[in-house]
Scaffold this motif. Structure first.
Motif, PDB file in Angstrom:
ATOM      1  N   THR A   1       0.827  -1.143   0.116  1.00  0.00           N
ATOM      2  CA  THR A   1       0.019   0.026   0.076  1.00  0.00           C
ATOM      3  C   THR A   1       0.865   1.305  -0.106  1.00  0.00           C
ATOM      4  O   THR A   1       0.591   2.187  -0.727  1.00  0.00           O
ATOM      5  N   VAL A   2       1.867   1.273   0.923  1.00  0.00           N
ATOM      6  CA  VAL A   2       2.768   2.247   0.839  1.00  0.00           C
ATOM      7  C   VAL A   2       3.557   2.653  -0.478  1.00  0.00           C
ATOM      8  O   VAL A   2       3.491   3.740  -1.152  1.00  0.00           O
ATOM      9  N   ASP A   3       3.714   1.525  -1.215  1.00  0.00           N
ATOM     10  CA  ASP A   3       4.593   1.601  -2.493  1.00  0.00           C
ATOM     11  C   ASP A   3       3.327   2.144  -3.462  1.00  0.00           C
ATOM     12  O   ASP A   3       3.920   3.051  -4.395  1.00  0.00           O
ATOM     13  N   LEU A   4       2.209   1.765  -3.678  1.00  0.00           N
ATOM     14  CA  LEU A   4       1.286   2.057  -4.343  1.00  0.00           C
ATOM     15  C   LEU A   4       1.047   3.718  -4.154  1.00  0.00           C
ATOM     16  O   LEU A   4       1.027   4.483  -5.091  1.00  0.00           O
ATOM     17  N   MET A   5       1.172   4.244  -2.748  1.00  0.00           N
ATOM     18  CA  MET A   5       0.604   5.488  -2.565  1.00  0.00           C
ATOM     19  C   MET A   5       2.026   6.517  -3.108  1.00  0.00           C
ATOM     20  O   MET A   5       1.927   7.352  -3.786  1.00  0.00           O
ATOM     21  N   GLN A   6       3.017   5.880  -2.989  1.00  0.00           N
ATOM     22  CA  GLN A   6       4.419   6.535  -3.442  1.00  0.00           C
ATOM     23  C   GLN A   6       4.430   6.725  -4.961  1.00  0.00           C
ATOM     24  O   GLN A   6       4.707   7.623  -5.778  1.00  0.00           O
TER      25      GLN A   6
ATOM     26  N   ARG B   1       4.244  10.007  -7.499  1.00  0.00           N
ATOM     27  CA  ARG B   1       4.909  10.056  -8.594  1.00  0.00           C
ATOM     28  C   ARG B   1       4.363  10.357  -9.907  1.00  0.00           C
ATOM     29  O   ARG B   1       4.620  11.156 -10.826  1.00  0.00           O
ATOM     30  N   THR B   2       3.317   9.718 -10.298  1.00  0.00           N
ATOM     31  CA  THR B   2       2.353   9.606 -11.216  1.00  0.00           C
ATOM     32  C   THR B   2       1.764  10.952 -11.670  1.00  0.00           C
ATOM     33  O   THR B   2       1.624  11.499 -12.334  1.00  0.00           O
ATOM     34  N   SER B   3       1.281  11.226 -10.257  1.00  0.00           N
ATOM     35  CA  SER B   3       0.575  12.714 -10.379  1.00  0.00           C
ATOM     36  C   SER B   3       1.455  13.928 -10.852  1.00  0.00           C
ATOM     37  O   SER B   3       1.190  14.720 -11.513  1.00  0.00           O
ATOM     38  N   GLY B   4       2.867  13.718 -10.476  1.00  0.00           N
ATOM     39  CA  GLY B   4       3.776  14.726 -10.639  1.00  0.00           C
ATOM     40  C   GLY B   4       3.890  14.630 -12.149  1.00  0.00           C
ATOM     41  O   GLY B   4       4.334  15.650 -12.729  1.00  0.00           O
ATOM     42  N   PHE B   5       3.607  13.777 -12.954  1.00  0.00           N
ATOM     43  CA  PHE B   5       3.697  13.702 -14.425  1.00  0.00           C
ATOM     44  C   PHE B   5       2.528  14.142 -15.182  1.00  0.00           C
ATOM     45  O   PHE B   5       2.266  13.899 -16.292  1.00  0.00           O
ATOM     46  N   GLY B   6       1.486  14.566 -14.272  1.00  0.00           N
ATOM     47  CA  GLY B   6       0.296  15.020 -14.923  1.00  0.00           C
ATOM     48  C   GLY B   6      -0.725  14.066 -15.247  1.00  0.00           C
ATOM     49  O   GLY B   6      -1.944  14.098 -16.129  1.00  0.00           O
ATOM     50  N   GLN B   7      -0.591  12.683 -14.700  1.00  0.00           N
ATOM     51  CA  GLN B   7      -1.312  11.539 -14.940  1.00  0.00           C
ATOM     52  C   GLN B   7      -2.274  11.325 -13.689  1.00  0.00           C
ATOM     53  O   GLN B   7      -2.177  10.288 -13.066  1.00  0.00           O
ATOM     54  N   HIS B   8      -3.067  12.517 -13.489  1.00  0.00           N
ATOM     55  CA  HIS B   8      -3.935  12.258 -12.326  1.00  0.00           C
ATOM     56  C   HIS B   8      -5.000  11.218 -12.442  1.00  0.00           C
ATOM     57  O   HIS B   8      -5.515  10.714 -11.259  1.00  0.00           O
ATOM     58  N   THR B   9      -5.536  10.748 -13.345  1.00  0.00           N
ATOM     59  CA  THR B   9      -6.365   9.610 -13.611  1.00  0.00           C
ATOM     60  C   THR B   9      -5.894   8.407 -12.989  1.00  0.00           C
ATOM     61  O   THR B   9      -6.452   7.761 -12.339  1.00  0.00           O
ATOM     62  N   ASP B  10      -4.682   8.094 -13.621  1.00  0.00           N
ATOM     63  CA  ASP B  10      -3.862   6.849 -13.211  1.00  0.00           C
ATOM     64  C   ASP B  10      -3.609   7.149 -11.591  1.00  0.00           C
ATOM     65  O   ASP B  10      -3.524   6.115 -10.866  1.00  0.00           O
ATOM     66  N   ALA B  11      -3.129   8.132 -11.221  1.00  0.00           N
ATOM     67  CA  ALA B  11      -2.915   8.463  -9.551  1.00  0.00           C
ATOM     68  C   ALA B  11      -4.074   8.209  -8.710  1.00  0.00           C
ATOM     69  O   ALA B  11      -3.905   7.429  -7.778  1.00  0.00           O
ATOM     70  N   LYS B  12      -5.102   8.754  -9.423  1.00  0.00           N
ATOM     71  CA  LYS B  12      -6.320   8.401  -8.648  1.00  0.00           C
ATOM     72  C   LYS B  12      -6.859   6.883  -8.521  1.00  0.00           C
ATOM     73  O   LYS B  12      -7.155   6.475  -7.445  1.00  0.00           O
ATOM     74  N   GLU B  13      -6.446   6.164  -9.552  1.00  0.00           N
ATOM     75  CA  GLU B  13      -6.801   4.699  -9.644  1.00  0.00           C
ATOM     76  C   GLU B  13      -5.892   4.060  -8.620  1.00  0.00           C
ATOM     77  O   GLU B  13      -6.359   3.209  -8.067  1.00  0.00           O
ATOM     78  N   LEU B  14      -4.632   4.525  -8.574  1.00  0.00           N
ATOM     79  CA  LEU B  14      -3.526   3.782  -7.583  1.00  0.00           C
ATOM     80  C   LEU B  14      -4.103   4.067  -6.161  1.00  0.00           C
ATOM     81  O   LEU B  14      -4.060   3.222  -5.344  1.00  0.00           O
TER      82      LEU B  14
END
Length: 78
Positions: free
Chosen positions: A25-30, A34-47
């Motif tokens: 879970t910690v790895d997924l949150m990290q 990282r993903t949201s920093g690249f503008g991929q907010h949809t992927d970050a929300k899914e994670l």
């Protein structure tokens, strides 16, 4: 009353599974950060959704381990 070896093993296995999921879970949150920093907010929300589901299971496993420790859940030899 002390736990039998079978119940000690069950308690340990449940705690180990919970710990493993917690670190995943910690790895997924990290990864979400990282993903949201690249503008991929949809992927970050899914994670983050996956991480939240993992946390629910972690809590459930810890609860089961506590029930084993208290003697409410028991494993018996076959």
């Amino acid at each position: 009353m002390p736990l039998t070896t079978l119940n000690q093993n069950l308690h340990r296995d449940l705690k180990e599974a919970a710990d493993l999921l917690k670190w995943a879970t910690v790895d997924l949150m990290q990864a979400a950060v990282r993903t949201s920093g690249f503008g991929q907010h949809t992927d970050a929300k899914e994670l983050l959704k996956i991480a939240a589901n993992h946390q629910l299971i972690v809590d459930r496993l810890v609860g089961y381990a506590d029930e084993v420790n208290a003697g409410r859940i028991k494993r018996e030899a076959e």
